[in-house]
Design an enzyme around this catalytic site. Structure first.
Site, PDB file in Angstrom:
ATOM      1  N   SER A  61       1.094  -0.951  -0.192  1.00 40.61           N
ATOM      2  CA  SER A  61      -0.074  -0.211  -0.320  1.00 40.61           C
ATOM      3  C   SER A  61       1.514   1.258   0.001  1.00 40.61           C
ATOM      4  O   SER A  61       0.603   2.217   0.849  1.00 40.61           O
ATOM      5  CB  SER A  61      -0.595   0.047   1.522  1.00 40.61           C
ATOM      6  OG  SER A  61      -2.487  -1.177   1.044  1.00 40.61           O
ATOM      7  N   LYS A  64      -0.165   3.998  -2.311  1.00 43.61           N
ATOM      8  CA  LYS A  64      -1.011   4.656  -2.344  1.00 43.61           C
ATOM      9  C   LYS A  64      -0.003   6.841  -2.374  1.00 43.61           C
ATOM     10  O   LYS A  64      -1.047   7.229  -2.860  1.00 43.61           O
ATOM     11  CB  LYS A  64      -1.694   4.379  -1.566  1.00 43.61           C
ATOM     12  CG  LYS A  64      -2.628   3.114  -1.234  1.00 43.61           C
ATOM     13  CD  LYS A  64      -3.386   2.897  -0.179  1.00 43.61           C
ATOM     14  CE  LYS A  64      -5.104   1.810  -0.401  1.00 43.61           C
ATOM     15  NZ  LYS A  64      -3.968   0.484  -0.323  1.00 43.61           N
ATOM     16  N   SER A 123      -5.644   3.130   4.824  1.00 41.39           N
ATOM     17  CA  SER A 123      -5.166   2.909   3.545  1.00 41.39           C
ATOM     18  C   SER A 123      -5.884   1.783   3.125  1.00 41.39           C
ATOM     19  O   SER A 123      -6.107   1.075   2.800  1.00 41.39           O
ATOM     20  CB  SER A 123      -4.267   1.422   4.391  1.00 41.39           C
ATOM     21  OG  SER A 123      -3.209   1.601   2.769  1.00 41.39           O
ATOM     22  N   LYS A 233       3.618   6.602   4.540  1.00 44.63           N
ATOM     23  CA  LYS A 233       2.121   5.418   4.432  1.00 44.63           C
ATOM     24  C   LYS A 233       3.005   4.316   5.123  1.00 44.63           C
ATOM     25  O   LYS A 233       3.771   4.001   4.572  1.00 44.63           O
ATOM     26  CB  LYS A 233       1.977   5.974   3.074  1.00 44.63           C
ATOM     27  CG  LYS A 233       1.135   4.448   2.496  1.00 44.63           C
ATOM     28  CD  LYS A 233      -0.467   5.172   2.609  1.00 44.63           C
ATOM     29  CE  LYS A 233      -1.423   4.385   2.449  1.00 44.63           C
ATOM     30  NZ  LYS A 233      -0.925   3.276   3.793  1.00 44.63           N
TER      31      LYS A 233
END
Length: 425
Positions: A61, A64, A123, A233
């Site tokens: 993720s 992202k 997320s 992140k």
């Protein structure tokens, strides 16, 4: 009620007289679990630690971050731009994957800002798909935009197949490339504010909680909390392990850390990507610092000044301090300088007049070039004529001797001619 910890920071990377970074051994002795690691000092761009930084990894993720970039660069007003949530966008999404809860809002409109919070905090894979459909028209078209942007940023080991980072054999990146992507994202207004937020509640949704526990001293008993953390992140897949991109700022020293492929088991339940990041930050903050290599008062060259009685040597000093984030006990023998300076100037000289340049490198790290300036005013105390006489005394004496000889010869010739005329009479 919302509880937001948002640290709005300036994210333009400071140059501080640095032109480019090179490979310098900073002596990091931290043992990391993550498969691929990249730690960069954001003050000067120096890569202070890396491990398999160019090895392909599944980014999970952390993907992202790029999804945020593509959305932000295609949507100017995040609050007024509304996205209609469609069943088609969410089709095939694993209901057990991380989401912000869009399946309960099919047919409704959600602002891009709320979707960006849903993308970065919990997320949300559903938020990623909704944004991709809105911006790209399809997942494939959005992925093309992601790959084009990666190439534009200089990524050489990255290929995106989707906007959320769920497993795809053709979806990969590297720790170095993820750092390039993150640094670009940090220049986007609002990015750091969103990814630094711990809790956020969009209208009509449950409160969203940031999965980056380095930001939250209450989560997991505070075991991962790191007070200097800023964003960015998290990511996890069985195939990818734990992944994490963060930055940290302590007393003005700023770092970016990427950890990919940290081994994880639910039995042990330890996020080694977060532990690796905290350990690396601790090492960097303790062992590295802004070192002043040259100050504006350091005399780096001595220049002769003409038209000053008794002679004058003028010091050439740096226009500004030359600094770099280096080990506190850095090896001074690795410091290389190149001074280019005039040998002589004519008075009058004003303090600050440019006399030359200073180029500095530490090992392979290029610290840039600055002007060398006159350290003081110097007034003229000798006229150009006097200076000419002084500088050419031998020539002047020789000319005087020649002139005297000519005069003597002329006098002798005149006398001889006078005697000759007297004898004729």
């Amino acid at each position: 009620m919302k509880r937001i910890t948002a640290l709005v920071i300036s994210v333009m990377i400071l140059c501080v007289s640095v032109l480019s970074a090179g490979a310098v051994n900073y002596g990091c002795d931290i043992s990391t679990v993550s498969e691929a690691v990249y730690l960069e000092n954001l003050n000067n761009g120096a890569v202070v630690y890396e491990k398999n930084a160019d090895q392909r990894q599944y980014p999970a993720s952390t993907t992202k971050i790029m999804t945020f970039i593509i959305t932000a660069e295609n949507v100017s007003n995040w609050d007024e731009t509304l996205v209609t949530i469609t069943q088609n966008a969410l089709e095939g999404l694993d209901p057990d994957s991380t989401v912000m809860g869009l399946s309960e809002h099919i047919g409704e409109q959600v602002s891009v800002r709320d979707l960006l919070y849903g993308l970065m905090l919990p997320s949300g894979n559903d938020a990623a798909l909704a944004l991709a459909e809105h911006v790209g028209g399809s997942i494939a078209a959005f992925a093309e935009k992601m790959n084009a942007k990666a190439a534009e940023l200089g990524c050489t080991g990255t290929h995106f197949a989707n906007p959320h980072g769920l497993f795809d054999a053709d979806h990969y990146s590297t720790a170095r490339d993820m750092a390039l992507i993150a640094k670009h994202a940090m220049t986007i207004p609002g990015f750091m504010e969103i990814c630094n937020t711990v809790y956020y509640t969009p209208d009509g949704f449950d409160t969203l909680h940031n999965t980056n526990y380095m930001l939250d001293e209450e989560e997991e008993g505070g075991v991962y909390y790191y007070p200097y953390t800023q964003g960015i992140k998290t990511g996890y897949l069985e195939e990818a392990g734990k992944c994490l991109v963060t930055s940290a700022d302590k007393d003005g020293a700023r770092y970016l850390c990427v950890c990919l492929g940290a081994a994880f088991t639910f039995e042990e339940n330890v996020n080694y990507a977060m532990k690796d990041s905290a350990n690396l930050y601790d090492w960097a903050f303790e062992n590295l610092g802004e070192q002043t290599l040259f100050s504006p008062t350091d005399s780096l060259a001595s220049v002769d000044v003409k038209y000053v009685r008794g002679g004058k040597k003028l010091s050439a000093v740096p226009e500004k301090a030359i600094t770099a984030y280096l080990p506190n006990d850095y090896d001074k023998s690795l410091l290389n300088t190149e001074v280019t300076c005039v040998n002589q100037v004519e008075a009058p000289v004003k303090k600050g007049d440019v006399l030359g340049t200073l180029s500095v490198k530490y090992d392979d790290l290029d610290l840039g070039t600055v002007n060398l300036l006159a350290a003081e005013d110097v007034e003229r105390t000798v006229s150009p004529f006097e200076a000419f006489i002084t500088d050419n005394i031998v020539l002047v004496i020789a000319a005087a001797v020649v002139l005297l000889a000519v005069i003597v010869i002329l006098v002798l010739m005149i006398r001889k001619r006078g005697k000759a005329q007297t004898h004729k009479h």
